[in-house]
Structures are given as C-alpha cells and as structure tokens.
Write a protein that holds these residues in place. Structure first.
Motif, PDB file in Angstrom:
ATOM      1  N   HIS A   1       0.804  -1.225   0.000  1.00 57.84           N
ATOM      2  CA  HIS A   1       0.000   0.000   0.000  1.00 57.84           C
ATOM      3  C   HIS A   1       0.838   1.276   0.000  1.00 57.84           C
ATOM      4  CE1 HIS A   1      -3.360  -2.625   0.961  1.00 57.84           C
ATOM      5  NE2 HIS A   1      -2.708  -3.078   2.020  1.00 57.84           N
ATOM      6  N   THR A   2       2.158   1.180   0.069  1.00 54.69           N
ATOM      7  CA  THR A   2       2.985   2.365   0.280  1.00 54.69           C
ATOM      8  C   THR A   2       2.749   3.468  -0.755  1.00 54.69           C
ATOM      9  OG1 THR A   2       4.673   1.074   1.423  1.00 54.69           O
ATOM     10  CG2 THR A   2       5.342   3.211   0.551  1.00 54.69           C
ATOM     11  N   PRO A   3       2.754   3.203  -2.074  1.00 54.65           N
ATOM     12  CA  PRO A   3       2.509   4.297  -3.019  1.00 54.65           C
ATOM     13  C   PRO A   3       1.157   4.981  -2.805  1.00 54.65           C
ATOM     14  CG  PRO A   3       3.466   2.425  -4.157  1.00 54.65           C
ATOM     15  CD  PRO A   3       3.101   1.946  -2.775  1.00 54.65           C
ATOM     16  N   ASP A   4       0.130   4.204  -2.461  1.00 57.66           N
ATOM     17  CA  ASP A   4      -1.185   4.788  -2.194  1.00 57.66           C
ATOM     18  C   ASP A   4      -1.136   5.690  -0.965  1.00 57.66           C
ATOM     19  OD1 ASP A   4      -2.282   3.087  -4.266  1.00 57.66           O
ATOM     20  OD2 ASP A   4      -2.237   1.458  -2.798  1.00 57.66           O
ATOM     21  N   LEU A   5      -0.492   5.207   0.086  1.00 58.79           N
ATOM     22  CA  LEU A   5      -0.428   5.976   1.331  1.00 58.79           C
ATOM     23  C   LEU A   5       0.424   7.227   1.163  1.00 58.79           C
ATOM     24  CD1 LEU A   5      -0.007   3.008   3.838  1.00 58.79           C
ATOM     25  CD2 LEU A   5      -2.091   4.316   3.354  1.00 58.79           C
ATOM     26  N   LEU A   6       1.485   7.150   0.364  1.00 61.61           N
ATOM     27  CA  LEU A   6       2.296   8.335   0.094  1.00 61.61           C
ATOM     28  C   LEU A   6       1.466   9.401  -0.603  1.00 61.61           C
ATOM     29  CD1 LEU A   6       5.636   6.680  -1.102  1.00 61.61           C
ATOM     30  CD2 LEU A   6       5.367   8.145   0.904  1.00 61.61           C
ATOM     31  N   ASP A   7       0.730   8.996  -1.614  1.00 63.76           N
ATOM     32  CA  ASP A   7      -0.150   9.933  -2.325  1.00 63.76           C
ATOM     33  C   ASP A   7      -1.166  10.558  -1.374  1.00 63.76           C
ATOM     34  OD1 ASP A   7      -1.793  11.044  -4.609  1.00 63.76           O
ATOM     35  OD2 ASP A   7      -3.171   9.477  -3.887  1.00 63.76           O
ATOM     36  N   GLU A   8      -1.773   9.749  -0.539  1.00 62.34           N
ATOM     37  CA  GLU A   8      -2.815  10.252   0.366  1.00 62.34           C
ATOM     38  C   GLU A   8      -2.246  11.151   1.455  1.00 62.34           C
ATOM     39  OE1 GLU A   8      -4.524   6.509   1.473  1.00 62.34           O
ATOM     40  OE2 GLU A   8      -5.243   6.163  -0.587  1.00 62.34           O
ATOM     41  N   ALA A   9      -0.963  10.999   1.778  1.00 61.67           N
ATOM     42  CA  ALA A   9      -0.320  11.851   2.782  1.00 61.67           C
ATOM     43  C   ALA A   9       0.224  13.153   2.191  1.00 61.67           C
ATOM     44  CB  ALA A   9       0.809  11.081   3.464  1.00 61.67           C
ATOM     45  N   GLY A  10       0.170  13.295   0.867  1.00 56.27           N
ATOM     46  CA  GLY A  10       0.599  14.542   0.243  1.00 56.27           C
ATOM     47  C   GLY A  10       1.959  14.500  -0.426  1.00 56.27           C
ATOM     48  N   TYR A  11       2.610  13.335  -0.448  1.00 50.84           N
ATOM     49  CA  TYR A  11       3.881  13.213  -1.158  1.00 50.84           C
ATOM     50  C   TYR A  11       3.612  13.125  -2.661  1.00 50.84           C
ATOM     51  CZ  TYR A  11       5.853  12.015   3.426  1.00 50.84           C
ATOM     52  OH  TYR A  11       6.231  12.024   4.745  1.00 50.84           O
ATOM     53  N   THR A  12       4.552  13.625  -3.464  1.00 53.79           N
ATOM     54  CA  THR A  12       4.374  13.596  -4.916  1.00 53.79           C
ATOM     55  C   THR A  12       5.338  12.657  -5.617  1.00 53.79           C
ATOM     56  OG1 THR A  12       5.790  15.546  -5.160  1.00 53.79           O
ATOM     57  CG2 THR A  12       3.411  15.920  -5.011  1.00 53.79           C
ATOM     58  N   TYR A  13       6.371  12.178  -4.915  1.00 52.91           N
ATOM     59  CA  TYR A  13       7.268  11.211  -5.538  1.00 52.91           C
ATOM     60  C   TYR A  13       7.863  10.272  -4.499  1.00 52.91           C
ATOM     61  CZ  TYR A  13      11.535  13.797  -4.132  1.00 52.91           C
ATOM     62  OH  TYR A  13      12.556  14.389  -3.432  1.00 52.91           O
ATOM     63  N   THR A  14       8.328   9.121  -5.002  1.00 52.40           N
ATOM     64  CA  THR A  14       9.003   8.123  -4.184  1.00 52.40           C
ATOM     65  C   THR A  14      10.361   7.807  -4.803  1.00 52.40           C
ATOM     66  OG1 THR A  14       8.924   5.846  -3.340  1.00 52.40           O
ATOM     67  CG2 THR A  14       7.813   6.255  -5.428  1.00 52.40           C
ATOM     68  N   LEU A  15      11.328   7.505  -3.954  1.00 58.83           N
ATOM     69  CA  LEU A  15      12.647   7.060  -4.403  1.00 58.83           C
ATOM     70  C   LEU A  15      12.835   5.558  -4.199  1.00 58.83           C
ATOM     71  CD1 LEU A  15      14.920   9.912  -2.944  1.00 58.83           C
ATOM     72  CD2 LEU A  15      14.100   9.681  -5.291  1.00 58.83           C
ATOM     73  N   ASN A  16      11.787   4.851  -3.811  1.00 56.32           N
ATOM     74  CA  ASN A  16      11.944   3.453  -3.424  1.00 56.32           C
ATOM     75  C   ASN A  16      12.291   2.526  -4.585  1.00 56.32           C
ATOM     76  OD1 ASN A  16      11.474   3.904  -0.736  1.00 56.32           O
ATOM     77  ND2 ASN A  16       9.362   3.194  -0.745  1.00 56.32           N
ATOM     78  N   TRP A  17      11.816   2.845  -5.783  1.00 54.98           N
ATOM     79  CA  TRP A  17      11.976   1.921  -6.903  1.00 54.98           C
ATOM     80  C   TRP A  17      13.227   2.274  -7.703  1.00 54.98           C
ATOM     81  CZ3 TRP A  17       8.066  -1.728  -8.738  1.00 54.98           C
ATOM     82  CH2 TRP A  17       7.032  -1.899  -7.828  1.00 54.98           C
ATOM     83  N   CYS A  18      14.005   1.255  -8.062  1.00 55.09           N
ATOM     84  CA  CYS A  18      15.245   1.492  -8.822  1.00 55.09           C
ATOM     85  C   CYS A  18      15.176   0.742 -10.154  1.00 55.09           C
ATOM     86  CB  CYS A  18      16.463   1.064  -8.016  1.00 55.09           C
ATOM     87  SG  CYS A  18      16.481  -0.695  -7.566  1.00 55.09           S
ATOM     88  N   HIS A  19      14.032   0.820 -10.814  1.00 58.24           N
ATOM     89  CA  HIS A  19      13.767   0.009 -12.001  1.00 58.24           C
ATOM     90  C   HIS A  19      14.005   0.731 -13.312  1.00 58.24           C
ATOM     91  CE1 HIS A  19      10.194   2.406 -11.403  1.00 58.24           C
ATOM     92  NE2 HIS A  19       9.737   2.054 -12.586  1.00 58.24           N
ATOM     93  N   ASP A  20      14.460   2.002 -13.285  1.00 60.92           N
ATOM     94  CA  ASP A  20      14.511   2.771 -14.523  1.00 60.92           C
ATOM     95  C   ASP A  20      15.553   3.877 -14.420  1.00 60.92           C
ATOM     96  OD1 ASP A  20      13.499   4.251 -17.010  1.00 60.92           O
ATOM     97  OD2 ASP A  20      11.929   2.736 -16.784  1.00 60.92           O
ATOM     98  N   ASP A  21      15.848   4.509 -15.570  1.00 65.66           N
ATOM     99  CA  ASP A  21      16.731   5.674 -15.618  1.00 65.66           C
ATOM    100  C   ASP A  21      15.974   6.953 -15.941  1.00 65.66           C
ATOM    101  OD1 ASP A  21      19.073   4.353 -14.943  1.00 65.66           O
ATOM    102  OD2 ASP A  21      19.658   3.965 -17.020  1.00 65.66           O
ATOM    103  N   GLN A  22      14.647   6.880 -15.919  1.00 68.63           N
ATOM    104  CA  GLN A  22      13.792   8.052 -16.097  1.00 68.63           C
ATOM    105  C   GLN A  22      12.714   8.041 -15.017  1.00 68.63           C
ATOM    106  OE1 GLN A  22      12.131   7.864 -20.081  1.00 68.63           O
ATOM    107  NE2 GLN A  22      13.889   8.921 -20.979  1.00 68.63           N
TER     108      GLN A  22
END
Length: 307
Positions: A169-190
């Motif tokens: 649920h982390t991305p959902d909870l981040l959005d609901e708490a007012g965060y606009t981005y996450t650094l958790n995923w390292c799957h891309d260069d964009q």
C-alpha cells in the motif's frame, strides 16, 4: 492496488512495461540530457536494539562497535561532506530520519541553511516500514511530513523508506499523505508515473542501488578509490547514453561511510568530475524534487495540448 497476473506470474498495476527506447523525448531545464542529484542519507539508529549497517560482525546488543561507527556520520562525517558540497557548489537532497530533530537538530538545520531539499526517510533506520500495518504506516508517513514542516519550514515532497522497505500500500499511502514522488523503486533511468488507488499518479524518481556506498562499499567490500571510479564511469557512460534519451542519475551517500577521511578524499575526485561536467553544461545538477516538478509540468502540458 490489486495484484495482476500475467500467464500466472504475480505482478502489479503500478505502471506498464515501456522500453526506454520508445518513450517521448524532452530536455532538462538547462537544455542538458542528463540530470544528476545527490541523495545524502542522514540517519539515526536506536542504541541497544533494532537494525543498522555493520562494519564488523554484529554483536549482542548493545552493539557498541557498529552503533558508534554509524554515529560517526552524524558527529563528523556529515559535516565534512557538507563542507565538500559547499566548496563545489553542489545542491543535495537530504534524506532525513525525523529522529534527528531530537538527536542532532543542528545537522538538519545546516542542510536547510544550505537550501537543500529535505526528503522524508522515516523516523529511524532501526525499523522496517513494511512491518507496520496499513494504519500505522499511514501515521508514520503523515507524522514525518508534519514534523519536517514544523521544524524545518518545508514539508517533503518525496520519500525514501528506511531500508527501501515497502508494503503493497505504500505508493497509495504516500499519495494520500501529500507526497508527490518516491525514491523506493530502482527500475529505470527516467521518472515513471505510478498509479495509486486515488486515481492520481505519484512519480517514481530513480534512486540508485548500485551507485550507492552501502551495497558497494559495505556489502561488496569495494575500495573507496574503486567506488569513485565507478561514479566517474557511470557519469561518462550515461552522458553518452543521454544523447538518445533524457536520463536521471542519482548518487546515494551515507556520511558514516563516505565521510571517513580516506574515503572522502577519493569522493572529492568523483564530485569534482561531476562539477566540471555541470560547469560545461553537460548535465543538470539538481534535486529529485526539481526533477519531479519538471516532468510533472511536461506531462500536464501534454495533457493540456490534447484537450
């Protein structure tokens, strides 16, 4: 978000697979094709319990050897790093455990005084976020954001979970708490937009798990001079690759590791290489929040154009 199955293999609905060679083209604000940021991890660990990186074999708590080694970063190493950043005129994203507001508030204040971006990084790195239930995780995300707003005058837009520990649920909870981005995923260069249950997107800004002193120096036993050469080589290769696509390169640093004097001496060479590329206009030296704002503006502009 619900689980997704493709030919019986569990997956997720956060983002689709799109190869990097088949995406829209754009440039960063200064016209460069490579955006670079420093992820400066400022962490506090519980004494006598909990998790923490180790320089020597873990002992029964209180593990003074490893606790004191980590604490060197807050007392000495971080200040030496900030001096180096200042000398080269480099901005940083300070990834902050909110326990630092009680333990060493002067360190967070120094980052704020520099104009650095503050990124939420949990309350302490002695805990894993994924071990919390959904309600407790939501409280953690809100509490960290409000405490940083109260003490530092800026609510973080971004989040990196301690130990990159994430629930379903982390991305959902981040959005609901007012965060606009996450650094958790390292799957891309964009940057990649991630779906949330609200219908809004939250950005995934690339955060490195290879160009990162913990996995390289602590886990793999890499020498500081080799880690420095890795940074130089990664920069030069991504500069070449960015001729075809705009790219993001993060560099993750922990002051109890790179703030050790002999490692800092080698790190200086890597950061001087980055600063020289910045001065030539070859790259945009920035923060993940500025990267997020830029791609968000591009996305919104494209949506307006289609209407």
């Amino acid at each position: 978000m619900s689980s997704r199955y493709v030919d019986g293999v569990p997956g997720h609905d956060r983002f689709p697979y799109v190869p990097i060679t088949r995406r829209p083209d754009y440039r960063w604000p200064n016209g460069a094709r490579l955006a670079v940021y420093l992820g400066f991890n400022l962490e506090h660990f519980a004494f006598g319990e909990g998790l923490g990186a180790c320089i020597g074999p873990a002992s029964a708590h209180p593990d003074v050897l490893n606790y004191a080694w980590r604490e060197y970063g807050n007392r000495v190493g971080a200040w030496r790093c900030l001096e180096l950043f200042d000398r080269l005129g480099l901005p940083a994203a300070s990834l902050v455990n909110t326990a630092l507001y009680d333990h060493c508030p002067e360190l967070v204040e120094a980052c704020v005084a520099r104009g650095d971006e503050l990124v939420g990084h949990g309350h302490t790195n002695a805990e894993r976020q994924a071990e919390l239930d959904e309600a407790a995780e939501a409280r953690l995300l809100l509490a960290c954001r409000e405490r940083m707003r109260h003490h530092s005058g800026q609510a973080p837009a971004g989040w990196l979970s301690p130990w990159i520990s994430e629930s379903r649920h982390t991305p959902d909870l981040l959005d609901e708490a007012g965060y606009t981005y996450t650094l958790n995923w390292c799957h891309d260069d964009q940057p990649v937009p991630m779906r949330t249950r609200s219908g809004r997107a939250i950005w995934s800004v690339p955060y490195p798990q290879e160009l990162n002193d913990i996995p390289m120096i602590v886990a793999r036993g890499m020498d500081a001079k080799d880690f420095t050469q890795m940074i130089v080589d990664n920069t030069d290769e991504m500069l070449e690759q960015s001729a075809a696509q705009p790219l993001v390169m993060g560099l993750a640093l922990h002051p109890y590791i790179v703030g050790q004097p002999y490692r800092l001496r080698h790190l200086r060479r890597a950061l001087e290489h980055l600063a020289a590329a910045r001065d030539r206009g070859d790259l945009w030296f920035t923060t993940p929040g500025a990267i997020c704002r830029h791609v968000d503006t591009l996305l919104n502009d494209r949506l307006e154009t289609r209407r």
